[in-house]
Design an enzyme around this catalytic site. Sequence first.
Site, PDB file in Angstrom:
ATOM      1  N   THR A  36       0.835  -1.208   0.000  1.00 39.50           N
ATOM      2  CA  THR A  36       0.000   0.000   0.000  1.00 39.50           C
ATOM      3  C   THR A  36       0.867   1.255   0.000  1.00 39.50           C
ATOM      4  O   THR A  36       0.387   2.326  -0.355  1.00 39.50           O
ATOM      5  CB  THR A  36      -0.915   0.047   1.244  1.00 39.50           C
ATOM      6  OG1 THR A  36      -0.126  -0.260   2.385  1.00 39.50           O
ATOM      7  CG2 THR A  36      -2.065  -0.943   1.141  1.00 39.50           C
ATOM      8  N   ASP A  37       2.140   1.132   0.418  1.00 40.39           N
ATOM      9  CA  ASP A  37       2.936   2.370   0.606  1.00 40.39           C
ATOM     10  C   ASP A  37       3.114   3.148  -0.700  1.00 40.39           C
ATOM     11  O   ASP A  37       2.856   4.352  -0.753  1.00 40.39           O
ATOM     12  CB  ASP A  37       4.279   2.115   1.323  1.00 40.39           C
ATOM     13  CG  ASP A  37       5.237   1.167   0.636  1.00 40.39           C
ATOM     14  OD1 ASP A  37       4.834   0.495  -0.344  1.00 40.39           O
ATOM     15  OD2 ASP A  37       6.406   1.091   1.079  1.00 40.39           O
ATOM     16  N   GLY A 127      12.608 -10.648   3.942  1.00 41.83           N
ATOM     17  CA  GLY A 127      11.464  -9.726   3.981  1.00 41.83           C
ATOM     18  C   GLY A 127      11.403  -8.947   5.284  1.00 41.83           C
ATOM     19  O   GLY A 127      10.371  -8.375   5.620  1.00 41.83           O
ATOM     20  N   LEU A 128      12.511  -8.912   6.036  1.00 41.08           N
ATOM     21  CA  LEU A 128      12.544  -8.124   7.276  1.00 41.08           C
ATOM     22  C   LEU A 128      13.436  -6.897   7.094  1.00 41.08           C
ATOM     23  O   LEU A 128      13.904  -6.306   8.059  1.00 41.08           O
ATOM     24  CB  LEU A 128      13.024  -8.987   8.456  1.00 41.08           C
ATOM     25  CG  LEU A 128      12.172 -10.242   8.732  1.00 41.08           C
ATOM     26  CD1 LEU A 128      12.781 -11.070   9.862  1.00 41.08           C
ATOM     27  CD2 LEU A 128      10.733  -9.870   9.089  1.00 41.08           C
ATOM     28  N   SER A 129      13.682  -6.552   5.846  1.00 44.79           N
ATOM     29  CA  SER A 129      14.336  -5.291   5.477  1.00 44.79           C
ATOM     30  C   SER A 129      15.786  -5.161   5.875  1.00 44.79           C
ATOM     31  O   SER A 129      16.214  -4.140   6.411  1.00 44.79           O
ATOM     32  CB  SER A 129      13.567  -4.101   6.066  1.00 44.79           C
ATOM     33  OG  SER A 129      12.483  -3.827   5.264  1.00 44.79           O
ATOM     34  N   SER A 130      16.568  -6.200   5.569  1.00 45.30           N
ATOM     35  CA  SER A 130      17.998  -6.072   5.845  1.00 45.30           C
ATOM     36  C   SER A 130      18.598  -4.942   5.005  1.00 45.30           C
ATOM     37  O   SER A 130      19.512  -4.248   5.457  1.00 45.30           O
ATOM     38  CB  SER A 130      18.722  -7.391   5.583  1.00 45.30           C
ATOM     39  OG  SER A 130      18.448  -7.855   4.287  1.00 45.30           O
ATOM     40  N   SER A 131      18.082  -4.714   3.795  1.00 47.80           N
ATOM     41  CA  SER A 131      18.684  -3.662   2.959  1.00 47.80           C
ATOM     42  C   SER A 131      18.355  -2.266   3.489  1.00 47.80           C
ATOM     43  O   SER A 131      19.238  -1.415   3.588  1.00 47.80           O
ATOM     44  CB  SER A 131      18.315  -3.812   1.490  1.00 47.80           C
ATOM     45  OG  SER A 131      16.986  -4.171   1.338  1.00 47.80           O
ATOM     46  N   ASP A 175       9.728   0.805   4.612  1.00 45.65           N
ATOM     47  CA  ASP A 175      10.808   0.139   5.341  1.00 45.65           C
ATOM     48  C   ASP A 175      11.740   1.156   5.996  1.00 45.65           C
ATOM     49  O   ASP A 175      12.047   1.074   7.191  1.00 45.65           O
ATOM     50  CB  ASP A 175      11.629  -0.752   4.392  1.00 45.65           C
ATOM     51  CG  ASP A 175      10.769  -1.773   3.692  1.00 45.65           C
ATOM     52  OD1 ASP A 175       9.622  -1.966   4.130  1.00 45.65           O
ATOM     53  OD2 ASP A 175      11.234  -2.358   2.702  1.00 45.65           O
ATOM     54  N   TYR A 225       8.308  -7.204  -8.061  1.00 45.80           N
ATOM     55  CA  TYR A 225       7.911  -6.004  -7.318  1.00 45.80           C
ATOM     56  C   TYR A 225       7.647  -4.805  -8.238  1.00 45.80           C
ATOM     57  O   TYR A 225       6.602  -4.171  -8.174  1.00 45.80           O
ATOM     58  CB  TYR A 225       9.013  -5.673  -6.304  1.00 45.80           C
ATOM     59  CG  TYR A 225       8.663  -4.531  -5.386  1.00 45.80           C
ATOM     60  CD1 TYR A 225       8.005  -4.763  -4.185  1.00 45.80           C
ATOM     61  CD2 TYR A 225       8.975  -3.228  -5.720  1.00 45.80           C
ATOM     62  CE1 TYR A 225       7.684  -3.723  -3.338  1.00 45.80           C
ATOM     63  CE2 TYR A 225       8.655  -2.174  -4.879  1.00 45.80           C
ATOM     64  CZ  TYR A 225       8.020  -2.434  -3.696  1.00 45.80           C
ATOM     65  OH  TYR A 225       7.695  -1.393  -2.858  1.00 45.80           O
TER      66      TYR A 225
HETATM   67  C1  GLA Z   1       9.038  -3.973   0.306  1.00 45.70           C
HETATM   68  C2  GLA Z   1       9.209  -2.500  -0.052  1.00 45.70           C
HETATM   69  C3  GLA Z   1       8.218  -1.624   0.727  1.00 45.70           C
HETATM   70  C4  GLA Z   1       6.785  -2.148   0.570  1.00 45.70           C
HETATM   71  C5  GLA Z   1       6.723  -3.654   0.826  1.00 45.70           C
HETATM   72  C6  GLA Z   1       5.360  -4.230   0.523  1.00 45.70           C
HETATM   73  O1  GLA Z   1       9.374  -4.207   1.626  1.00 45.70           O
HETATM   74  O2  GLA Z   1      10.525  -2.083   0.238  1.00 45.70           O
HETATM   75  O3  GLA Z   1       8.325  -0.294   0.301  1.00 45.70           O
HETATM   76  O4  GLA Z   1       6.270  -1.816  -0.683  1.00 45.70           O
HETATM   77  O5  GLA Z   1       7.685  -4.373   0.071  1.00 45.70           O
HETATM   78  O6  GLA Z   1       4.415  -3.731   1.392  1.00 45.70           O
END
Ligand code: GLA
Length: 391
Positions: A36-37, A127-131, A175, A225
């Site tokens: 949604t972001d 999917g826990l945003s290491s980057s 993120d 994505y």
């Molecule tokens: C990744 C992207 C975020 C967001 C999610 C899905 O983590 O970096 O900006 O779009 O996917 O919600």
Amino acid sequence: MTDLTILKNDFYNTFNANCEDIFFSPGRVNLIGEHTDYNGGNVFPCAISFGTYGLVSKRNDNKFLLHSLNFKELGTIEFDLSELVYNKEHDWANYPKGVIKTIIDHGYSIPTGFNILIYGDIPNGSGLSSSASIEVLTATILNHYFKLNISNVDIAKIAQEAENKFIGVNCGIMDQFSICMGLKDSALLLDCNTLKYKYSPINLDGYKLVIGNTNKKRGLADSKYNERRTECETALKELQTVVNISSLGDLTIDEFEKFKDSIADSTRIKRAKHAVYENQRTLKAVQALEENKLEEFGKLLNESHISLRDDYEVTGTELDTLVSLSWDQKDIVLGARMTGAGFGGCTVNLVKSDSIDEFIEFTTREYEKKIGYKPDFYIVDISDGPRKLNL
Ligand code: GLA
């Protein structure tokens, strides 16, 4: 807890210099509000106790020497402030490099280079945003050393810009923002259109958030994505021919149902439907949590997964299997969904605190039977944002 003494020794052994400071930047888990972001909607993530450590010493020249204990085989990666260009061979180091370049592009002065040793306890590609964690870490280090006075909100924007322009992943702001603005024991309701946000304390009365890792790796850059993002942009343009909106997040469910036939393609209708319904679902979920209606919150998590599976089509066998095994345990699990970009990575589960062992045992056994390898589970604390640690 990561042993900082061991990391300091590693630093010395790598750079033959003493570490001057240690910084930490968290990872994040998104509770609800997925994809949604970048559609101008709401998200509800929180920063977690897993993250990235950066041990540093300032250099007297223009060189950056970066070494990651997670990618030891790549050795120490070196580049100069005068050559801040994407280099495939520099692999993970392109994230910090992109942030350094973006900070300079914004007019800040970075007078010297650094030695930086990185260690992350976020599983990469989960999917826990290491980057985003390493991006924010880099900006935090430079902000601190050169007294740049960049606010955490602006660090989030700079880190997102680096990922969009330097790395080439068209991610939204969630993120980087949730990492920069992390607050212990609270999730963050963020309106990605306006960047207005509020904190919502997480009191899960007898339940805990358990993260499940499918152990199916994904890389954002090679996933679908960017394709989903383009599909939504096209759907938005089609809707704009009949209704005055600036993003899909502007639409209520009723408005979407009224105007959806302006979208010429059935796949794009599904993508836009997810964005609109998920946005409204996120607001409902935050309200349910604030009113201590945990069961309702759990149901909304389940609905979110179904929408990501059927309409947005970003789940896949591993995520669907892990989530439906949670759904099978109704007595001890109130809700479960994939979290992050999808196509692999992690799930988030609301599990009865005193049944977590039972949950992990059952799910591990059944997942392995179906998928052929084991999942991992993490019980994380909700953490503060990036910070300098005491040496
Ligand atoms: C990744 C992207 C975020 C967001 C999610 C899905 O983590 O970096 O900006 O779009 O996917 O919600």
